[in-house]
Every structure is written in structure tokens, then in C-alpha cells.
Design a protein around this motif. Structure first.
Motif, mmCIF file in Angstrom:
data_model
loop_
_atom_site.group_PDB
_atom_site.id
_atom_site.type_symbol
_atom_site.label_atom_id
_atom_site.label_comp_id
_atom_site.label_asym_id
_atom_site.label_seq_id
_atom_site.Cartn_x
_atom_site.Cartn_y
_atom_site.Cartn_z
ATOM 1 N N ARG A 86 -6.315 5.918 9.804
ATOM 2 C CA ARG A 86 -6.805 4.752 10.528
ATOM 3 C C ARG A 86 -6.319 4.951 12.005
ATOM 4 N NH1 ARG A 86 -5.963 -0.118 7.502
ATOM 5 N NH2 ARG A 86 -7.510 0.676 6.271
ATOM 6 N N VAL A 112 -2.578 5.163 13.333
ATOM 7 C CA VAL A 112 -1.609 4.166 12.974
ATOM 8 C C VAL A 112 -0.878 4.455 11.875
ATOM 9 C CG1 VAL A 112 -3.281 2.531 12.291
ATOM 10 C CG2 VAL A 112 -1.136 1.877 13.469
ATOM 11 N N GLN A 113 -1.887 4.922 10.699
ATOM 12 C CA GLN A 113 -1.305 5.028 9.504
ATOM 13 C C GLN A 113 -2.296 6.044 8.849
ATOM 14 O OE1 GLN A 113 -1.470 1.155 7.603
ATOM 15 N NE2 GLN A 113 -2.843 2.134 6.036
ATOM 16 N N ARG A 170 -1.905 7.019 4.845
ATOM 17 C CA ARG A 170 -1.821 6.395 3.547
ATOM 18 C C ARG A 170 -1.387 4.837 3.590
ATOM 19 N NH1 ARG A 170 -0.244 8.777 -1.576
ATOM 20 N NH2 ARG A 170 1.952 9.396 -0.624
ATOM 21 N N SER A 171 -0.105 4.751 3.995
ATOM 22 C CA SER A 171 0.502 3.485 3.956
ATOM 23 C C SER A 171 1.593 3.499 5.034
ATOM 24 C CB SER A 171 0.733 2.815 2.747
ATOM 25 O OG SER A 171 2.079 2.429 2.548
ATOM 26 N N ILE A 172 2.043 2.396 5.805
ATOM 27 C CA ILE A 172 3.182 2.456 6.578
ATOM 28 C C ILE A 172 4.211 2.785 5.867
ATOM 29 C CG2 ILE A 172 4.376 1.263 8.308
ATOM 30 C CD1 ILE A 172 1.854 0.279 9.366
ATOM 31 N N VAL A 173 4.296 1.883 4.646
ATOM 32 C CA VAL A 173 5.512 1.871 3.796
ATOM 33 C C VAL A 173 5.977 3.324 3.191
ATOM 34 C CG1 VAL A 173 6.438 0.959 1.617
ATOM 35 C CG2 VAL A 173 5.322 -0.586 3.015
ATOM 36 N N THR A 174 4.701 3.691 2.822
ATOM 37 C CA THR A 174 4.918 5.467 2.235
ATOM 38 C C THR A 174 5.326 6.372 3.169
ATOM 39 O OG1 THR A 174 3.095 4.763 0.776
ATOM 40 C CG2 THR A 174 3.451 7.048 0.904
ATOM 41 N N ARG A 216 10.685 -14.263 3.828
ATOM 42 C CA ARG A 216 9.748 -13.120 3.552
ATOM 43 C C ARG A 216 8.738 -12.825 4.926
ATOM 44 N NH1 ARG A 216 8.245 -9.612 -0.393
ATOM 45 N NH2 ARG A 216 9.747 -9.568 -2.163
ATOM 46 N N ALA A 217 8.672 -14.309 5.463
ATOM 47 C CA ALA A 217 7.481 -14.335 6.668
ATOM 48 C C ALA A 217 8.448 -13.462 7.804
ATOM 49 C CB ALA A 217 7.314 -15.670 7.210
ATOM 50 N N LEU A 218 7.365 -12.732 8.522
ATOM 51 C CA LEU A 218 8.174 -11.653 9.579
ATOM 52 C C LEU A 218 8.177 -12.494 10.768
ATOM 53 C CD1 LEU A 218 6.228 -8.447 8.353
ATOM 54 C CD2 LEU A 218 8.427 -9.439 7.839
ATOM 55 N N ARG A 232 7.638 -12.007 14.658
ATOM 56 C CA ARG A 232 7.120 -10.965 15.465
ATOM 57 C C ARG A 232 7.283 -11.209 16.891
ATOM 58 N NH1 ARG A 232 3.393 -8.171 11.989
ATOM 59 N NH2 ARG A 232 3.211 -9.207 9.954
ATOM 60 N N SER A 267 9.620 -6.934 12.408
ATOM 61 C CA SER A 267 8.756 -6.333 11.309
ATOM 62 C C SER A 267 9.726 -6.651 10.059
ATOM 63 C CB SER A 267 8.654 -5.007 11.682
ATOM 64 O OG SER A 267 8.033 -4.243 10.649
ATOM 65 N N GLN A 268 8.925 -6.206 8.988
ATOM 66 C CA GLN A 268 9.686 -6.045 7.805
ATOM 67 C C GLN A 268 10.472 -4.675 8.015
ATOM 68 O OE1 GLN A 268 10.062 -7.527 4.942
ATOM 69 N NE2 GLN A 268 10.846 -6.167 3.714
ATOM 70 N N ILE A 318 11.789 -2.137 6.480
ATOM 71 C CA ILE A 318 11.156 -1.407 5.362
ATOM 72 C C ILE A 318 12.148 -0.760 4.407
ATOM 73 C CG2 ILE A 318 9.420 0.364 4.321
ATOM 74 C CD1 ILE A 318 7.594 -0.399 6.622
#
Lengths: 134, 367
Positions: B21, B32-33, B35-39, B297-299, B301, B320-321, B323
Motif C-alpha cells: 500500500r 506503508v505496508q 502484508r500487515s504492520i504487525v507481521t 487497549r485504546a491507543l 496518539r 501506537s500499540q 506490537i
């Protein structure tokens, strides 16, 4: 956090959709509401979903919650008017279900329809797919 | 701005083919990513990831006056770069003690190379040029457009590069560099990074970068390599508590306030901004960066307010989270009296005050 990569975008035929990227599954005089796979993909890794309490009453297009991902935060909007009768509590501890399976395990709220005729204005899978690919 | 007007790295089409993306980042068309930012984040923490950071700027500073000039321009002490193939992290400050940019200075055989933020290339060039006129014997060359830069980061990064460039690269210490061939491609590599992991940043000519990118991705398959975008780069650097210009450093925020005092050498003599920094050190900082861990859980920012009780005392600059660490994290600036580890504060997230605690820096340190 779970690996949510590589999911394909699907728009089941039996659902209805709205432009703000929520889906509607009709079950008698109730509907189940969640966000579409397009919305989940755009958000990326969902980390938090804030949902209303059972008993809350909303009008169509009211904000009913918040969805937050690593990248961004968005409001959730009611695709119909109605009374919230159930909330998917699993999302509070497993928000990634929205990425993994938005249409079943990742549902958000169940609502008793206040005005069933509102469904007529919703989009079909084909119409929504066109909107999402624009 | 439309896509057509954005600057592109030589890898733009490679990113698109990988399904990235793409976004406008500081005027650049960047992934920016994938597959996924977490991955991607977890791949860098546990395996290896590769980033295209060719948008970064590179300047040569040469001539007999180069050392003296840089001593004036940056807060760290470049005369510490006595050994060949060494580098250091530093900031250029303005006269008010704010930060023009943060950068890495490499010592070359003749002169220095500065690696600066993409968003600041023009500003830095003007700033340096305006001061170079006062010094004699300084020659500046902007090689940003000819130079591509890849970052290979993660616990498997060094072995992967060694398999292609030779085992001797394993002996390169942190903030040192070497050069040679990577699978036949001429390149230079510094043992540096922006993720908190071990690894290298690899400089290569723009016409060779696609071949190098493809080779590293292919040869990295057994190690589980992931192409990583700017999204993961940001979450990784925040977890490792590395500052990002425009967030923890800017024209009105200096390196001491950002907790980078280890890289500021006030005893080296005067440099631009040193009067203000010395005063801050002696008489106290106007504000200080803290690491916050928030509940729930709310981040938290960028731009969210930080509270002590009912009083707003500061603002989140990055959030951020976390991760890999598994909880929401943020950097924020507060008055120094609230900067002690263990201080209980709150971050306002969508009209509710969420409990936050000042925690030790960094959030994540590699084992």
C-alpha cells in the motif's frame, strides 16, 4: 498479536452494505452489524473496538462506536435505526477477529430494526463491491 | 498532490508488484505496508526484515575545513571519528537550541557523509550551505539522487548479509561500516538501523538497488524475510524509543529535552545552539520527553493531551500499540518534575482520561 496478513476481500451475497463500510445481516426483525472486509483491510491491524451497551438506541447514521488500528482510528456508523440487543464481547479481548473474520466471528452488534424499510436503501454486494473498488 | 508529482525511489514498481500500500510520505511515493504492520514488525523482532529507505538524503562534506565545519554544525563530537570506517549519531541544532535535523555522520577516506531525513533534505542543504559560506575549504555535494539505501534489520540480518558479502562483515562493530560486494553488487554497509535490532543499512547506486533488493528478498526466504514498510518502521522505532524528526525533535525541541544527552558533547567547545543547551543543562529543561505506558487497549496518539490530575501538562508526540511488547506506548513531553519513572499520569483519549505511567526508556531493548 495475531498475523492478519493475506486475507482476500469478500462481499457475501446474502448481506446488505452501506457507503460507510458497515454490513447488515438480516435475521427476521433483527440485523447483525459489522464492518466489511474492505474496511478491515483499509484499517490494517485492528487493536481496539469500542462498542455500545445493550439497550442503547440509535438512529440511522448515528455514531455507535470506534474502531482503532495500528495506523488509524475511525468512527462506526449505524446503517439502520434500532435498539442494540447484543454486543460481541469477544472483540474487547480479540479485536483482531475483525481482520480475521469480519462477517462471522468479527460481528459487532445485533439490533432490533426500528424501521425495516430503511433496508431498501442499503446496497447489494455487487453495488458495494463497485463502490469499494473505485 | 497527485501520485505523478511524488518523488519515487528506484524500487517504486517493485513495491507495487509486491502488493504494497503506497502513500505520500514527505513528498515521496513510499510503501506503508506490504502484508500487515504487525507481521512486518514481528518479522524484524524475531527474524529479518528489509526496508527501502532510499528517500533518505546523503551529503558529502569534504575539503580541509570539513571537520571544523561539522564541529560547528552538529552537537556530537566528530573528532571522535578517528578510526576509519566509523560513524556517529547526532543532531544539527539552530541558534535557539531547537533541532534542524537528526542525522548520522560517516567518516570517509576524505571527508564525511551525512545521512539526513528525507523530509529535511532541502532544509538541511540550505542550512549547511548558509554556514559553509563562512568557512573556507568546505565542499558540499548532494548525492541523494544517486544513492539508494536499504535497511536489513533483525536477529537474522547479519548472517544473511554475511552469506552474500562474506563472514568478515560479522566483525563490524555497531556504528562502523564496510564496503565490498554483496552477491557481486558493489555496496557499502553500516552496522546501524532504526528498529532496535541488529543489522545493516546498505548504500548502493540507484541502478543496482533493484537487483540487490531482489537478491536479499530471495536469499532471505529461508530465514523468513519480510519486506517492511514505513508503518512497521515507525512502530519499531517507537518501541525502541528512537526519536522521529517532526515528533520528538523539531525546530523548537532540542536533543537534551528529547533525552539524547548521550549524543550531545557540550565539552567539545562551542557549536550552533550550544549556549542554549548549556543553559538548559545547568538551569533545567523547559520540557522533557517521557515514555508512557497506557492502560486498556485504546491507543494514545500524536497530539493527545497528557494530564496530571485535572491539569494538562503535556502532549503526546508519538503513540501506537507496542506490537512486540504487547501494550499501548507513547512518547510525550512534560515538565521535568513529571518525568520520573513511576509517575502516574493520564492521556486523554476521545474525552476519557486513560491512566498512564512513566516507564523506563526504551520500551524495548533487544536481548
Amino acid at each position: 498479536m495475531a498475523d492478519t496478513a493475506g486475507k482476500t476481500l469478500l462481499y457475501p451475497e446474502d448481506l446488505k452494505y452501506v457507503k460507510s463500510h458497515e454490513y447488515i445481516r438480516v435475521e427476521g426483525d433483527s440485523v447483525v452489524i459489522g464492518v466489511t472486509s474492505f474496511a478491515a483491510d483499509q484499517l490494517g491491524d485492528v487493536t481496539y473496538v469500542e462498542l455500545p451497551k445493550v439497550g442503547a438506541n440509535f438512529k440511522k447514521e448515528d455514531k455507535f462506536g470506534v474502531i482503532e488500528s495500528v495506523k488509524s482510528v475511525s468512527d462506526l456508523y449505524m446503517p439502520v435505526s434500532g435498539l442494540v440487543t447484543a454486543v460481541n464481547d469477544r472483540l474487547s479481548s480479540e479485536p483482531e477477529l475483525v481482520n480475521l473474520d469480519c462477517y462471522t466471528e468479527g460481528w459487532m452488534i445485533k439490533v432490533t430494526l426500528a424501521n425495516p424499510s430503511e433496508l431498501e436503501a442499503a446496497l447489494s454486494a455487487e453495488q458495494y463491491k463497485q463502490l469499494a473498488s473505485e | 498532490m497527485t501520485t505523478a508529482q511524488l518523488k519515487q525511489t528506484p524500487l517504486a514498481s517493485a513495491h507495487t508488484q509486491l502488493g504494497a500500500r503506497m502513500v505520500d510520505f514527505a513528498g515521496w511515493f513510499m510503501p506503508v505496508q506490504y502484508r500487515s504492520i504487525v507481521t512486518e514488525h514481528n518479522a524484524v523482532r524475531t527474524k529479518v526484515g528489509i526496508f527501502d529507505v532510499s528517500h533518505m538524503g546523503e551529503f558529502w562534506i569534504q575539503g580541509s575545513g570539513a571537520t571544523e565545519f561539522l564541529q560547528q554544525m552538529v552537537a556530537n563530537d566528530v573528532t571522535r571519528l578517528t578510526a576509519p570506517n566509523t560513524a556517529l549519531y547526532t543532531q544539527m541544532c539552530n541558534d535557539e537550541g531547537g533541532t534542524v535535523d537528526d542525522l548520522i555522520v560517516y567518516r570517509l577516506d576524505s571527508g564525511y557523509m551525512l545521512v539526513v531525513n528525507a523530509s529535511n533534505i532541502e532544509k538541511d542543504w540550505k542550512w549547511l550551505s548558509s554556514h559553509a559560506t563562512r568557512s573556507t575549504n568546505v565542499k558540499m555535494t548532494n548525492i541523494s539522487d544517486q544513492t539508494a539505501l536499504l535497511a536489513l534489520q533483525g536477529p537474522a540480518a547479519v548472517n544473511l548479509l554475511a552469506s552474500l558479502a562474506g563472514d568478515h562483515i560479522k566483525d563490524i562493530p555497531s556504528f562502523h561500516y564496510g564496503d565490498g560486494l554483496i552477491d557481486g553488487i558493489k555496496a557499502a554497509w553500516g552496522r546501524t538501523g532504526y528498529t532496535g535490532e541488529d543489522g545493516f543499512e546498505i548504500f548502493v547506486d540507484i541502478d543496482k538497488v533493484e537487483a540487490l533488493w531482489n537478491t536479499l528478498l530471495e536469499k532471505g526466504q529461508p530465514a523468513g524475510i519480510e519486506p517492511c514498510g514505513l508503518g512497521a518502521r515507525d512502530t519499531l522505532r517507537l518501541e525502541a524509543t528512537l526519536p522521529l524528526y517532526g515528533h520528538e525533535l523539531d525546530d523548537t525541541t532540542g536533543p537534551l529535552e528529547a533525552g539524547l544527552g548521550w549524543s550531545v558533547k557540550l565539552d567539545k567547545g562551542d557549536f550552533i545552539g550550544s549556549t542554549v543547551l548549556r543553559n538548559q543543562k545547568e538551569n533545567g529543561l523547559p520540557k522533557q520527553m517521557v515514555c508512557l505506558r497506557t492502560d486498556g487497549r485504546a491507543l494514545p496518539r500524536q497530539g493527545y493531551s497528557v494530564y496530571n490530575g485535572d491539569t494538562k501538562i503535556g502532549t503526546v508526540t508519538s503513540g501506537s500499540q507496542g506490537i512486540f511488547v504487547g501494550y499501548p506506548i507513547a512518547c510525550a513531553f512534560v515538565p521535568p518534575e513529571f518525568a520520573k519513572v513511576g509517575t502516574k499520569l493520564a492521556v486523554e483519549i476521545r474525552e476519557s482520561k486513560v491512566a498512564a505511567e512513566v516507564v523506563k526508556r526504551p520500551f524495548y531493548k533487544r536481548p
